[in-house]
Scaffold this active site. Structure first.
Site, mmCIF file in Angstrom:
data_model
loop_
_atom_site.group_PDB
_atom_site.id
_atom_site.type_symbol
_atom_site.label_atom_id
_atom_site.label_comp_id
_atom_site.label_asym_id
_atom_site.label_seq_id
_atom_site.Cartn_x
_atom_site.Cartn_y
_atom_site.Cartn_z
ATOM 1 N N LYS A 52 -0.577 -3.061 0.903
ATOM 2 C CA LYS A 52 -1.853 -3.378 1.543
ATOM 3 C C LYS A 52 -2.189 -2.315 2.589
ATOM 4 O O LYS A 52 -3.330 -1.884 2.721
ATOM 5 C CB LYS A 52 -1.787 -4.776 2.189
ATOM 6 C CG LYS A 52 -1.805 -5.887 1.144
ATOM 7 C CD LYS A 52 -1.421 -7.250 1.691
ATOM 8 C CE LYS A 52 -1.261 -8.231 0.533
ATOM 9 N NZ LYS A 52 -0.742 -9.542 0.953
ATOM 10 N N GLN A 96 1.164 -13.001 5.735
ATOM 11 C CA GLN A 96 1.880 -12.812 4.479
ATOM 12 C C GLN A 96 2.746 -14.038 4.188
ATOM 13 O O GLN A 96 3.537 -14.462 5.025
ATOM 14 C CB GLN A 96 2.744 -11.539 4.571
ATOM 15 C CG GLN A 96 3.455 -11.180 3.281
ATOM 16 C CD GLN A 96 2.481 -10.834 2.141
ATOM 17 O OE1 GLN A 96 1.542 -10.078 2.313
ATOM 18 N NE2 GLN A 96 2.713 -11.420 0.980
ATOM 19 N N ASP A 119 -7.678 -13.634 3.199
ATOM 20 C CA ASP A 119 -7.181 -14.149 1.918
ATOM 21 C C ASP A 119 -8.075 -15.238 1.328
ATOM 22 O O ASP A 119 -7.899 -15.627 0.173
ATOM 23 C CB ASP A 119 -5.773 -14.740 2.105
ATOM 24 C CG ASP A 119 -4.687 -13.683 1.928
ATOM 25 O OD1 ASP A 119 -4.915 -12.733 1.153
ATOM 26 O OD2 ASP A 119 -3.617 -13.825 2.549
#
Ligand code: NDP
Length: 282
Positions: A52, A96, A119
């Site tokens: 990322k 995460q 997200d």
């Protein structure tokens, strides 16, 4: 022979488009910024975070990495998220997953301001998607839709079958297809005679986590097949949920694993960060 839906190539095109948008923002004084919170030493998570960060660098998004030990407390994570919520220079953030076992993931994720939720996992964004309002879209299902769109697959009136009903893939995928006027069937581990449903699918999405479970004989000739599954085999190779060898001769279009949905997920994450920065910029 099916058309191969090359996610690696499409994702590279999207990243190039995003780079142009990031440059325009920077010229105007807005530096897009994505914060990533990582707790613990999970090797797979570290690789995801590294990928990322690389994508951010390529596009021109500032990435802020916040690393915490395995022993981090819920309160410490929440305090950090609140600080990022209040920081006007941060456009978007993600935590995460998985978090260390003693942490209540839902409680932590709920602290992210919905407009900074890179997200698209926040319940407010899920609710907005469910009610057809503009929302931050979860990256993997959004990536699947983008692959289908760019391949010219039609949605309206088609029968879409989604195998898997997780909150991050199966359910939002079904909702995105429904919003595009597909007739949607969602299958899961209790579905009886799965093949009866998959064989009727014009668009088939497999998001299960069982290597090769969808075989060619379970696919309608000409169907668009999206394989979300990423399974590591004993020999170290990656395999999807679809048995590519038997499915590819039957399908009209199909994603490979690797190089299909995976790269699209990161591209969509980058898109969410740029969209948030564009919103801040006005
Ligand atoms: P989950 O484990 O959360 O969900 C799996 C789903 O599959 C569940 O809904 C489960 O049903 C269903 N299922 C399990 N066994 C069967 C079966 N025999 N028949 C039909 N349905 C079944 O997984 P995720 O949704 O998080 O991920 C799915 C796959 O996608 C994994 O391989 C994961 O690694 C991959 N993935 C890939 C991404 C990418 O970027 N390409 C991103 C995210 C995930 P039930 O609800 O009844 O238990």
């Amino acid at each position: 022979m099916a058309t191969i839906l090359n996610g690696k190539q499409v994702a590279a095109e999207i990243r190039a488009e995003l780079k142009t948008r990031a440059e325009a923002l920077r010229k105007d004084g807005t530096i897009p910024c994505l914060a990533v919170l990582l707790a613990g030493d999970d090797p797979a998570s570290k690789i995801y975070v590294r990928n990322k960060k690389r994508a951010c660098e390529e596009i021109g998004i500032e990435s802020r990495e916040l690393l915490f030990p395995e022993s981090v407390t819920e309160e410490e994570l929440i305090a950090q998220i609140r600080a990022l919520n209040a920081d006007p220079a941060v456009d978007a953030m993600l935590v995460q997953l998985p978090l260390p076992k003693h942490i209540n993931e839902a409680r932590v994720l709920a602290e992210i301001a919905p407009e900074k939720d890179a997200d698209g996992f926040h319940v407010v964004n899920a609710g907005r998607l469910f009610t057809g309002q503009t929302s931050v879209l979860p990256c993997t299902p959004a990536g699947c839709m983008e692959l289908l769109r760019r391949a010219g697959v039609e949605f309206s009136g088609k029968h879409a079958v989604v195998v898997g009903r997780s909150n991050i893939v199966g359910k939002p995928m079904a909702m995105l297809l429904l919003n595009e006027h597909c007739t949607v069937t969602v299958c899961h581990s209790r579905t009886k005679d799965l093949a009866r449903f998959t064989r009727d699918a014009d668009i088939l999405v497999a998001a299960v986590g069982r290597p090769g479970m969808i075989t060619g004989e379970m696919i309608k000739p000409g169907a668009a097949v999206i394989d979300v599954g990423i399974n590591r085999l004993d020999n170290g190779k990656l395999m999807g949920d679809v048995d590519f060898a038997s499915a590819e001769p039957v399908a009209g279009a199909i994603t490979p694993v690797p190089g299909g949905v995976g790269p699209m997920t990161i591209a969509m994450l980058m898109q969410n960060a740029i969209l948030a920065a564009e919103k801040r910029h006005g």
